[in-house]
Design a protein around this motif. Structure first.
Motif, mmCIF file in Angstrom:
data_model
loop_
_atom_site.group_PDB
_atom_site.id
_atom_site.type_symbol
_atom_site.label_atom_id
_atom_site.label_comp_id
_atom_site.label_asym_id
_atom_site.label_seq_id
_atom_site.Cartn_x
_atom_site.Cartn_y
_atom_site.Cartn_z
ATOM 1 N N LEU A 184 9.349 65.485 -37.363
ATOM 2 C CA LEU A 184 10.513 64.897 -36.699
ATOM 3 C C LEU A 184 10.430 63.385 -36.818
ATOM 4 O O LEU A 184 9.582 62.750 -36.189
ATOM 5 C CB LEU A 184 10.554 65.311 -35.218
ATOM 6 N N PRO A 185 11.268 62.777 -37.619
ATOM 7 C CA PRO A 185 11.182 61.329 -37.826
ATOM 8 C C PRO A 185 11.696 60.550 -36.627
ATOM 9 O O PRO A 185 12.582 61.009 -35.899
ATOM 10 C CB PRO A 185 12.075 61.097 -39.056
ATOM 11 N N VAL A 186 11.136 59.357 -36.438
ATOM 12 C CA VAL A 186 11.612 58.448 -35.400
ATOM 13 C C VAL A 186 12.994 57.927 -35.795
ATOM 14 O O VAL A 186 13.245 57.611 -36.955
ATOM 15 C CB VAL A 186 10.627 57.266 -35.219
ATOM 16 N N GLY A 187 13.900 57.856 -34.830
ATOM 17 C CA GLY A 187 15.227 57.307 -35.092
ATOM 18 C C GLY A 187 16.277 58.333 -35.427
ATOM 19 O O GLY A 187 17.467 58.008 -35.488
ATOM 20 N N VAL A 188 15.873 59.566 -35.677
ATOM 21 C CA VAL A 188 16.831 60.637 -35.970
ATOM 22 C C VAL A 188 16.970 61.501 -34.721
ATOM 23 O O VAL A 188 15.966 62.000 -34.201
ATOM 24 C CB VAL A 188 16.372 61.495 -37.167
ATOM 25 N N PRO A 189 18.193 61.682 -34.207
ATOM 26 C CA PRO A 189 18.348 62.447 -32.966
ATOM 27 C C PRO A 189 18.011 63.923 -33.150
ATOM 28 O O PRO A 189 18.250 64.502 -34.215
ATOM 29 C CB PRO A 189 19.826 62.261 -32.618
ATOM 30 N N LEU A 190 17.413 64.512 -32.125
ATOM 31 C CA LEU A 190 17.190 65.949 -32.124
ATOM 32 C C LEU A 190 18.514 66.661 -31.892
ATOM 33 O O LEU A 190 19.477 66.054 -31.408
ATOM 34 C CB LEU A 190 16.202 66.331 -31.015
ATOM 35 N N PRO A 191 18.585 67.943 -32.226
ATOM 36 C CA PRO A 191 19.813 68.686 -31.941
ATOM 37 C C PRO A 191 20.128 68.626 -30.447
ATOM 38 O O PRO A 191 19.210 68.538 -29.615
ATOM 39 C CB PRO A 191 19.486 70.114 -32.383
ATOM 40 N N SER A 192 21.379 68.677 -30.113
ATOM 41 C CA SER A 192 21.738 68.742 -28.699
ATOM 42 C C SER A 192 21.221 70.041 -28.109
ATOM 43 O O SER A 192 20.877 70.983 -28.835
ATOM 44 C CB SER A 192 23.255 68.672 -28.534
ATOM 45 N N SER A 193 21.134 70.094 -26.794
ATOM 46 C CA SER A 193 20.646 71.313 -26.140
ATOM 47 C C SER A 193 21.528 72.500 -26.494
ATOM 48 O O SER A 193 21.034 73.630 -26.654
ATOM 49 C CB SER A 193 20.585 71.112 -24.627
ATOM 50 N N ARG A 194 22.843 72.265 -26.640
ATOM 51 C CA ARG A 194 23.752 73.363 -27.000
ATOM 52 C C ARG A 194 23.465 73.852 -28.427
ATOM 53 O O ARG A 194 23.401 75.044 -28.698
ATOM 54 C CB ARG A 194 25.205 72.895 -26.891
ATOM 55 N N GLU A 195 23.263 72.887 -29.355
ATOM 56 C CA GLU A 195 22.990 73.265 -30.746
ATOM 57 C C GLU A 195 21.666 74.021 -30.868
ATOM 58 O O GLU A 195 21.594 75.076 -31.521
ATOM 59 C CB GLU A 195 22.941 72.003 -31.619
#
Length: 512
Positions: A41-52
Motif C-alpha cells: 500500500l503506497p503512501v499518498g494513495v487513498p485506500l478504498p472507501s469503507s463501502r467499496e
C-alpha cells in the motif's frame, strides 16, 4: 514502486488471512497491516472507501469502518477529511534499508563454522515427529494434545482474568529472578502434596517445561568429566542434554521394574531416572526398589534427578510414593511438568530441591531467559486455583483409560505376535515386536499407509540396540480410530514379515 490494489487483489489478499482464527474485523486489520508493512500500500494513495472495501470483501460496511478506525488509533492509517484513509508515512520511516549491491568477488574469507561449534546438536539422535501429524488418520504419537480434550472455555476464562488491570500490573514487569508467587503457592499446596512432596517457596523454581529444567541442572551441576547415569533405554532429550555437558554418560539397564539397582550406580555423580512411568517402557518402579535406590544414593554419594512425568495419570490403585517423598537427606532433585497433561505448547515445568540449589538455578535461568512468561504463569495459577486443572486431569484420565483399553484390545485381536508392556497409566504403550522386525522400516511403511508410530531405537544409547521395539501413543488419536489404525499397522507388519521367519521368536526385554 507499489501500485494501488484493485478490487480482485483485495479479495485475494483477504483470502490469505481467512484461516487465522480471528474475527472478521481482526482479519481485515491483519490484512491491512501486512499490506502496509510489506509495501503493498503506497503512501499518498487513498485506500478504498469503507463501502467499496466491504463490497469487495463481502462483509458488513460497519466491520470495515471499525477496522479502519482501530488502525487510525494504532497509527497505521491517517484519516483526511473528505479524502479518505491513507497509510501513515511515519510507520514506514526507517523500515526500508538500502539493499547492498552484490559483489562479484568470490567468498574466500568466510568463517570456518565447523571449527567453531562446541558441539553439534543437529547430529544428536532425537525423537522425530511430523509437523503435520494431524493430517494423518492414525497418529499413534506421544506428547501431543487432543483438541477435543483441551478445556478451551476454562483456559480462556483464566487467560482473560489474567488480563485484569491488577494482574497486568503484576506480570507485566521484569521479574528478573522471581516467579509468579501465586503459581508457586499453587504448586506447593495443590500439586506437590498429591505426590507426597512438601516444599517451601524458596525450594521451587518454575521452568519453561521439564526439558529446560534438565538443561538448567546440566548447566549448573555437570562438568566435562562428571559421570552421569542415564536409563538405557531412556529419554533421548535427557541423554542429549547431559551428553552436551559431559563425555561420561553411563548407560544403566532397565527391566520390568524400571532402573536396575546395581553396582554400576557407584560410578555416577548424578542419576537421571523416571520411576513413575519409565521412558519409554512405561513400567513403574516398585516401592522396594525405590527404597533400595535411595539407600544406594546415600551409600555411594550420588544425586538422583527424578523426572516424575505423567505421575498423575495412573489408571488403577494408589500411586507409588515418589523418590522425593521418600528422601530424607536431600538426595533427590524433583522435576515436574504442568503443561504436559494440558497442552505441551504452554511450556510450564518446575524443579523442587534444596533452597541453596534453587537459588543458583534461578541465577542460571536469569542468564538464559530471565524467567518463563509471567502472563502464562499467572493464567496457570488461576487455572489451578479455580479447580480447572484437577477437573481436566479427571477427564483426561478417563479418556486415556478408555483409549488404553481399546489399544490393548486391538493389539490382542489384530497383532497377537507382538508383546506390549501392560498399560497401567500414562499415554503410551511400549511394544516389543518379533525379533525379525525392524521398527525403523515399519515406521516408514506405516506412514505411507497413514499410521504414525515411534521407532524405539532412538531411546537406546548404544548403536547395537534391539531394533524390534516401538512406542504407540494414544493421547492425540480419537478412540474410534484406534482399532482401524492397529488393523492397518498389522497389515504392514505382515507384509514385512520374511517368508522363512517365525513370528513366535523369543522376545528379550529391551536393554538386556
Amino acid at each position: 514502486m507499489s501500485t494501488k490494489l484493485i478490487g480482485t487483489m483485495w479479495g485475494q489478499l483477504f483470502q490469505q488471512h481467512t484461516k487465522s482464527g480471528m474475527s472478521l474485523q481482526g482479519k481485515i486489520r491483519q490484512m491491512l497491516v501486512s499490506a502496509i508493512l510489506d509495501g503493498q500500500l503506497p503512501v499518498g494513495v487513498p485506500l478504498p472507501s469503507s463501502r467499496e472495501l466491504s463490497g469487495q470483501l463481502g462483509v458488513a460496511r460497519n466491520t470495515v469502518v471499525l477496522a479502519y478506525q482501530q488502525l487510525v488509533d494504532e497509527g497505521y492509517l491517517v484519516s483526511r477529511e473528505r479524502s479518505g484513509y491513507f497509510v501513515n508515512a511515519d510507520i514506514l520511516a526507517g523500515r526500508m534499508v538500502q539493499k547492498a549491491v552484490p559483489q562479484d568477488k568470490p567468498h574466500t574469507n568466510e568463517p570456518d563454522w565447523e571449527r567453531r561449534f562446541v558441539f553439534r546438536p543437529t547430529r544428536q539422535r532425537n525423537i522425530v515427529k511430523r509437523a503435520n501429524w494431524q493430517d494423518y488418520p492414525y497418529p499413534f504419537i506421544y506428547g501431543q494434545y487432543d483438541p477435543i480434550l483441551f478445556p478451551t472455555a476454562d483456559w480462556r476464562e483464566c487467560s482473560l482474568k489474567a488480563l485484569s488491570v491488577l494482574d497486568i500490573h503484576e506480570w507485566a514487569q521484569d521479574m528478573i529472578l522471581r516467579d509468579d508467587e501465586s503459581l508457586v503457592q499453587q504448586i506447593r499446596t495443590r500439586v506437590l502434596p498429591r505426590r507426597g512432596v512438601w516444599a517451601s517457596a524458596d525450594e521451587i523454581v518454575v521452568t519453561v517445561g521439564a526439558q529446560q529444567a534438565l538443561y538448567l541442572l546440566a548447566d549448573l551441576l555437570v562438568s566435562p568429566d562428571t559421570p552421569v547415569g542415564i536409563e538405557d533405554p531412556g529419554y533421548p532429550d535427557a541423554r542429549n542434554i547431559f551428553g552436551s555437558r559431559t563425555s561420561h554418560l553411563l548407560p544403566l539397564p532397565v527391566d520390568e521394574e524400571g532402573l536396575q539397582v546395581t553396582g554400576a550406580l557407584h560410578n555416577c555423580d548424578y542419576v537421571y531416572v523416571t520411576p513413575s512411568h519409565q521412558c519409554p517402557t512405561t513400567v513403574t518402579m516398585p516401592l522396594a526398589r525405590r527404597q533400595a535406590l535411595l539407600q544406594m544414593a546415600e551409600d555411594a554419594d550420588f544425586i538422583l534427578i527424578e523426572d516424575d512425568y505423567e505421575s498423575e495419570n495412573r489408571f488403577e490403585g494408589d500411586p507409588t510414593p515418589t523418590l522425593k517423598s521418600l528422601d530424607r537427606n536431600n538426595r533427590v532433585i524433583y522435576v515436574g511438568s504442568l503443561s504436559k497433561s494440558l497442552a505441551p505448547g504452554l511450556r510450564i515445568g518446575y524443579i523442587v530441591g534444596p533452597a541453596e540449589l534453587i537459588a543458583e538455578l534461578r541465577g542460571v535461568r536469569r542468564l538464559m531467559l530471565r524467567h518463563p512468561s509471567a502472563y502464562i504463569q499467572r493464567a496457570f495459577a488461576l487455572f489451578l486455583s479455580l479447580g480447572h486443572y484437577d477437573s481436566h486431569l479427571r477427564r483426561l484420565s478417563s479418556a486415556h483409560r478408555e483409549r488404553a483399553q481399546a489399544l490393548s484390545d486391538a493389539l490382542a485381536k489384530h497383532l497377537p505376535e507382538v508383546h506390549p508392556v501392560p498399560i497401567a497409566g500414562g499415554a503410551s504403550c511400549w511394544i516389543v515386536g518379533p525379533e525379525w522386525l525392524d521398527a525403523e522400516e515399519l515406521s516408514q511403511r506405516a506412514e505411507e499407509n497413514g499410521v504414525l508410530i515411534e521407532p524405539g531405537s532412538v531411546f537406546f544409547m548404544s548403536t547395537a540396540m534391539p531394533r524390534n521395539g516401538f512406542r504407540l501413543g494414544y493421547s492425540s488419536i480419537a478412540l474410534e480410530k484406534i482399532e482401524p489404525g492397529i488393523q492397518k499397522l498389522a497389515e504392514v507388519i505382515r507384509a514385512l514379515k520374511p517368508s522363512a521367519s517365525s513370528s513366535a521368536s523369543s522376545v528379550p526385554w529391551p536393554g538386556q
